[in-house]
Scaffold this motif. Structure first.
Motif, PDB file in Angstrom:
ATOM      1  N   ASP A  24       0.926  -1.182  -0.016  1.00  0.00           N
ATOM      2  CA  ASP A  24      -0.095  -0.116   0.033  1.00  0.00           C
ATOM      3  C   ASP A  24       0.686   1.260  -0.182  1.00  0.00           C
ATOM      4  OD1 ASP A  24      -2.052   1.994   0.196  1.00  0.00           O
ATOM      5  OD2 ASP A  24      -2.538   1.517   2.276  1.00  0.00           O
ATOM      6  N   GLY A  27      -0.975   4.443   0.707  1.00  0.00           N
ATOM      7  CA  GLY A  27      -1.292   4.688   2.248  1.00  0.00           C
ATOM      8  C   GLY A  27      -0.017   5.103   3.046  1.00  0.00           C
ATOM      9  N   ASP A  31       0.269   8.617   5.082  1.00  0.00           N
ATOM     10  CA  ASP A  31       0.669   8.350   6.639  1.00  0.00           C
ATOM     11  C   ASP A  31       1.961   9.460   6.646  1.00  0.00           C
ATOM     12  OD1 ASP A  31      -1.232   6.401   7.387  1.00  0.00           O
ATOM     13  OD2 ASP A  31       0.411   4.830   7.293  1.00  0.00           O
ATOM     14  N   ALA A  63      -2.544   9.439  -2.367  1.00  0.00           N
ATOM     15  CA  ALA A  63      -2.458   9.713  -1.367  1.00  0.00           C
ATOM     16  C   ALA A  63      -3.344  10.844  -0.658  1.00  0.00           C
ATOM     17  CB  ALA A  63      -0.994   9.670  -0.850  1.00  0.00           C
ATOM     18  N   ARG A  66      -6.836  10.320   0.176  1.00  0.00           N
ATOM     19  CA  ARG A  66      -7.033   9.718   1.437  1.00  0.00           C
ATOM     20  C   ARG A  66      -7.214  10.532   2.481  1.00  0.00           C
ATOM     21  NH1 ARG A  66      -4.156   3.559   1.122  1.00  0.00           N
ATOM     22  NH2 ARG A  66      -4.608   3.294  -1.209  1.00  0.00           N
TER      23      ARG A  66
END
Length: 68
Positions: A24, A27, A31, A63, A66
């Motif tokens: 991922d 992700g 983060d 990204a 998200r």
């Protein structure tokens, strides 16, 4: 911060995670942006994407979606 510098920084993060063997990557970029970029930088990134997102790695765009 200029949009050019923000794009360069975001693309450097994406380039690093492209080199990692992780399932991922988007992700992990999200983060990183959440952990190390202040809210105004994230808002600037999202606004840049909303305006067309020129010069951004697709991984950065994924990204940022998200982070909305």
């Amino acid at each position: 911060m200029s949009p050019e510098k923000m794009c360069r920084m975001a693309n450097q993060i994406a380039r690093f995670f492209h080199s990692q063997n992780e399932p991922d990557r988007a992700g992990r970029v999200a983060d990183h942006l959440s952990d190390f970029w202040d809210p105004s930088m994230r808002q600037m990134l999202i606004a840049h994407i909303d305006a067309g997102g020129g010069d951004l790695d697709p991984l950065v765009i994924e990204a940022a979606e998200r982070l909305r």
